[in-house]
Design an enzyme around this catalytic site. Structure first.
Site, PDB file in Angstrom:
ATOM      1  N   GLY A   1       2.006   2.365  10.665  1.00  0.00           N
ATOM      2  CA  GLY A   1       2.950   3.465  10.498  1.00  0.00           C
ATOM      3  C   GLY A   1       3.614   3.914  11.785  1.00  0.00           C
ATOM      4  O   GLY A   1       4.223   4.980  11.844  1.00  0.00           O
ATOM      5  N   ASN A  20       0.863  -1.185   0.000  1.00  0.00           N
ATOM      6  CA  ASN A  20       0.000   0.000   0.000  1.00  0.00           C
ATOM      7  C   ASN A  20       0.901   1.237   0.000  1.00  0.00           C
ATOM      8  O   ASN A  20       1.464   1.591   1.030  1.00  0.00           O
ATOM      9  CB  ASN A  20      -0.895  -0.011   1.248  1.00  0.00           C
ATOM     10  N   SER A  34       3.062  -2.012  10.529  1.00  0.00           N
ATOM     11  CA  SER A  34       4.505  -1.999  10.799  1.00  0.00           C
ATOM     12  C   SER A  34       5.176  -3.337  10.479  1.00  0.00           C
ATOM     13  O   SER A  34       6.082  -3.786  11.199  1.00  0.00           O
ATOM     14  CB  SER A  34       4.779  -1.580  12.247  1.00  0.00           C
ATOM     15  N   HIS A  79      -9.642   0.999   4.433  1.00  0.00           N
ATOM     16  CA  HIS A  79      -8.387   1.233   5.147  1.00  0.00           C
ATOM     17  C   HIS A  79      -8.659   2.220   6.285  1.00  0.00           C
ATOM     18  O   HIS A  79      -9.465   3.138   6.137  1.00  0.00           O
ATOM     19  CB  HIS A  79      -7.327   1.795   4.182  1.00  0.00           C
ATOM     20  N   LYS A 108       0.022   4.241  -0.358  1.00  0.00           N
ATOM     21  CA  LYS A 108      -0.665   5.436   0.166  1.00  0.00           C
ATOM     22  C   LYS A 108      -0.442   6.617  -0.791  1.00  0.00           C
ATOM     23  O   LYS A 108      -0.445   6.429  -2.003  1.00  0.00           O
ATOM     24  CB  LYS A 108      -0.204   5.752   1.585  1.00  0.00           C
ATOM     25  N   GLU A 148      -7.177   4.690   7.354  1.00  0.00           N
ATOM     26  CA  GLU A 148      -7.004   6.123   7.027  1.00  0.00           C
ATOM     27  C   GLU A 148      -8.223   6.638   6.274  1.00  0.00           C
ATOM     28  O   GLU A 148      -8.587   7.813   6.395  1.00  0.00           O
ATOM     29  CB  GLU A 148      -5.702   6.305   6.229  1.00  0.00           C
ATOM     30  N   GLU A 188      -5.723  -4.872  10.555  1.00  0.00           N
ATOM     31  CA  GLU A 188      -4.727  -3.819  10.758  1.00  0.00           C
ATOM     32  C   GLU A 188      -5.074  -3.011  12.011  1.00  0.00           C
ATOM     33  O   GLU A 188      -5.905  -2.087  11.939  1.00  0.00           O
ATOM     34  CB  GLU A 188      -4.695  -2.879   9.557  1.00  0.00           C
TER      35      GLU A 188
HETATM   36  C1  PEP Z   1      -0.929   0.150   5.831  1.00  0.00           C
HETATM   37  O1  PEP Z   1      -0.855   1.222   5.270  1.00  0.00           O
HETATM   38  O2  PEP Z   1      -1.886  -0.597   5.571  1.00  0.00           O
HETATM   39  C2  PEP Z   1       0.117  -0.216   6.789  1.00  0.00           C
HETATM   40  C3  PEP Z   1      -0.004  -1.351   7.424  1.00  0.00           C
HETATM   41  O3  PEP Z   1       1.151   0.655   6.955  1.00  0.00           O
HETATM   42  P1  PEP Z   1       2.557   0.327   7.702  1.00  0.00           P
HETATM   43  O4  PEP Z   1       3.069  -0.965   7.147  1.00  0.00           O
HETATM   44  O5  PEP Z   1       3.435   1.506   7.368  1.00  0.00           O
HETATM   45  O6  PEP Z   1       2.253   0.232   9.155  1.00  0.00           O
END
Ligand code: PEP
Length: 248
Positions: A171, A7, A210, A97, A9, A99, A165
């Protein structure tokens, strides 16, 4: 089946995306993990869907939208529809997601419509769910996951990936502990069985939050973890290729 999805983003320019794909394709061969049945996907920003599709799809890497509108067309300034995602070379779409939920007010009701629209246009939805830290601290994690998955009672069965998630792990560099992941994924599997019955076991459940090449092998060893949805580490083609290899 194992799946690893990048992803991106709101990151990278077209030139950076092309360089990423070149390095990734040098490191991933049909003989490597992709030949072992690993599903690999990249979700670039809308502006780079066509470019990335043209570079990677012939090599067996799927391209995903990061969002899609439930309506096929119309007066929805700033939105992109499912048929437009298909037209740009996508075979799937990330939906819900955190976000999108947090910053753009995406609701479960809207997501039920989006999942159905994705199926209508032959796109594979990756439904993202997860609790905030506040919800976890209040002991509400499973209740929240159950609520987010309840849209499947309305949509019924179809081709699907679920990504667990935890919002507090995205992040932040603070990934969920093995026990927390195991509990959440077992609960998600049970909910899938409740809503989808016989087809529940066809739905891979990915972990996101992460993920890095340092922690991915431990995550993959957890029951019901079928792969990862990766943000930060997926911006580095070497790290992303390592994650794909680990999944193989
Ligand atoms: C994500 O954007 O779905 C995500 C898990 O980001 P990160 O791996 O940076 O935590």
């Amino acid at each position: 089946m194992r799946c690893v999805v990048a992803n991106w983003k709101m990151n990278l320019t077209a030139a950076e995306a092309a360089a990423f794909c070149e390095t990734l394709l040098e490191r991933i061969t049909p003989q490597s993990s992709m030949g072992q049945g690993v599903e690999v996907g990249i979700a670039p920003p809308f502006t780079m869907l066509g470019l990335v599709s043209s570079l990677v799809r012939t090599r067996g890497i799927e391209v995903f939208g990061q969002n899609g509108h439930a309506e096929p067309k119309g007066a929805f300034t700033g939105e992109v529809s499912m048929p437009q995602l298909r037209d740009a070379g996508c075979s799937g779409v990330l939906l819900g997601h955190s976000e999108r939920r947090q910053f753009f007010g995406e609701t479960d009701a809207a997501l039920a419509k989006k999942v159905k629209a994705a199926w209508q246009w032959d796109l594979l939805p990756v439904l993202c769910i997860g609790e905030t830290l506040e919800q976890r601290d209040a002991g509400r994690t499973l209740e929240v996951l159950g609520q987010q998955l309840s849209i499947l009672a309305e949509t019924g069965p179809g081709p699907l990936r679920v990504a667990y998630e935890p919002v507090w792990a995205i992040g932040t560099g603070r990934r969920a502990e093995a026990g927390q992941v195991e509990e959440a994924h077992a609960f998600i599997r049970a909910e899938l069985q409740r809503h989808l019955a016989g087809t529940a076991y066809e739905v891979p459940i990915l972990y996101g939050g992460s993920v890095t090449p340092d922690n991915f092998p431990e995550l993959l060893a957890i029951p019901e973890v079928s792969g990862g949805l990766v943000g930060g580490a997926s911006l580095d083609p070497v790290k992303f290729a390592d994650l794909v290899a680990q999944a193989g």
